[in-house]
Motif scaffolding. Sequence first.
Motif, PDB file in Angstrom:
ATOM      1  N   ASP A 129       0.492  -0.989  -0.306  1.00 18.90           N
ATOM      2  CA  ASP A 129      -0.066  -0.093  -0.461  1.00 18.90           C
ATOM      3  C   ASP A 129       0.822   1.641   0.312  1.00 18.90           C
ATOM      4  N   GLY A 130       1.700   1.524  -1.122  1.00 16.85           N
ATOM      5  CA  GLY A 130       3.189   2.438  -1.031  1.00 16.85           C
ATOM      6  C   GLY A 130       3.395   2.391   0.480  1.00 16.85           C
ATOM      7  N   LYS A 131       3.751   1.437   1.347  1.00 18.75           N
ATOM      8  CA  LYS A 131       4.992   1.932   2.407  1.00 18.75           C
ATOM      9  C   LYS A 131       5.795   1.635   1.741  1.00 18.75           C
ATOM     10  N   VAL A 132       6.346   0.665   1.383  1.00 18.85           N
ATOM     11  CA  VAL A 132       7.541  -0.004   1.421  1.00 18.85           C
ATOM     12  C   VAL A 132       8.512   0.097  -0.193  1.00 18.85           C
ATOM     13  N   LYS A 133       9.351   0.979   0.085  1.00 21.93           N
ATOM     14  CA  LYS A 133      10.224   1.372  -0.673  1.00 21.93           C
ATOM     15  C   LYS A 133      11.200   0.518  -1.514  1.00 21.93           C
ATOM     16  N   LYS A 134      11.104  -0.212  -1.293  1.00 20.30           N
ATOM     17  CA  LYS A 134      12.387  -2.136  -1.284  1.00 20.30           C
ATOM     18  C   LYS A 134      11.899  -3.121  -0.658  1.00 20.30           C
ATOM     19  N   ALA A 146       9.953 -12.456  -5.862  1.00 22.48           N
ATOM     20  CA  ALA A 146       9.763 -11.306  -6.572  1.00 22.48           C
ATOM     21  C   ALA A 146       8.712 -11.311  -7.614  1.00 22.48           C
ATOM     22  N   ALA A 147       8.328 -12.467  -8.986  1.00 21.20           N
ATOM     23  CA  ALA A 147       7.869 -12.474  -9.798  1.00 21.20           C
ATOM     24  C   ALA A 147       5.445 -12.123  -9.230  1.00 21.20           C
ATOM     25  N   CYS A 148       5.577 -12.796  -7.777  1.00 19.59           N
ATOM     26  CA  CYS A 148       4.562 -12.626  -7.660  1.00 19.59           C
ATOM     27  C   CYS A 148       4.372 -10.516  -7.596  1.00 19.59           C
ATOM     28  N   ALA A 149       5.509  -9.987  -6.668  1.00 16.95           N
ATOM     29  CA  ALA A 149       5.238  -9.186  -6.719  1.00 16.95           C
ATOM     30  C   ALA A 149       5.470  -7.766  -7.704  1.00 16.95           C
ATOM     31  N   ARG A 150       5.967  -8.452  -8.737  1.00 16.47           N
ATOM     32  CA  ARG A 150       6.143  -7.608 -10.616  1.00 16.47           C
ATOM     33  C   ARG A 150       4.771  -8.008 -11.261  1.00 16.47           C
ATOM     34  N   LYS A 151       3.877  -9.186 -10.747  1.00 10.83           N
ATOM     35  CA  LYS A 151       2.302  -9.337 -11.315  1.00 10.83           C
ATOM     36  C   LYS A 151       1.438  -8.546 -10.889  1.00 10.83           C
ATOM     37  N   HIS A 152       2.264  -7.492  -9.772  1.00 14.07           N
ATOM     38  CA  HIS A 152       1.361  -6.735  -8.640  1.00 14.07           C
ATOM     39  C   HIS A 152       1.591  -5.472  -8.692  1.00 14.07           C
ATOM     40  N   GLY A 153       2.681  -5.293  -9.617  1.00 19.65           N
ATOM     41  CA  GLY A 153       3.251  -4.048 -10.541  1.00 19.65           C
ATOM     42  C   GLY A 153       4.564  -3.653  -9.314  1.00 19.65           C
TER      43      GLY A 153
END
Length: 224
Positions: A129-134, A146-153
Amino acid sequence: YRRQRQMCIRDRGVIYRAKAGVVRKIIETDRLQILGLHNYENVMAATAMAESFGVPMDVIVEVLERFQAVEHRIEYVVEKRGVKFYNDSKGTNPDAAIQGIRAMNRPTFLIGGGYDKESEYDEWIEAFDGKVKKLVLIGQTRDKIAACARKHGFTEIAFADSLEEAIDICYENAVSGDAVLLSPACASWGMFDNYEQRGDLFKEYARSLKAVSYTHLTLPTIRL
């Protein structure tokens, strides 16, 4: 006659007590060593109970300021160069780790990954929700997450071969006002004996970091 008491949070993180129509400020949440709405609700309940037993409010506030989170559960560790470190090693599955990231009140460098328990990570990633910078990933699940994160943009991702390297990546890129959170959403097996060992090593390494990071220094101009 039953006296009415009400505890609430408002005004960007201040806990108030309303009693007999009189509203009194109790404490700012920034002065607490715990994070998260669920913990603030516990603070309100504990405050109301202590007051009902006659404990003076100044004593209650003093205890609230000193109270620390349960070990390995969104546990405040240390602050270095304005960057706060939190140990949520008990977040061994996505549901638990969601609570960890929801509790954060700063831009966050998140360390995740570990043993693969065949979990799905979609809801965890969505909770950023916009909190995570990296997102810095370690362990067996790092490619899957990582693949899941990229799937969610979400594409601000780094890989590390050890927990120490993950902490270094976070600290080198963080600025004053940021947080570093270990909340892996995975079990510790394979890299650690258990989540306690993982959390203890995180705390030990975070506390050993130098308070000054030379990558963030601005050197003066020297005219010859």
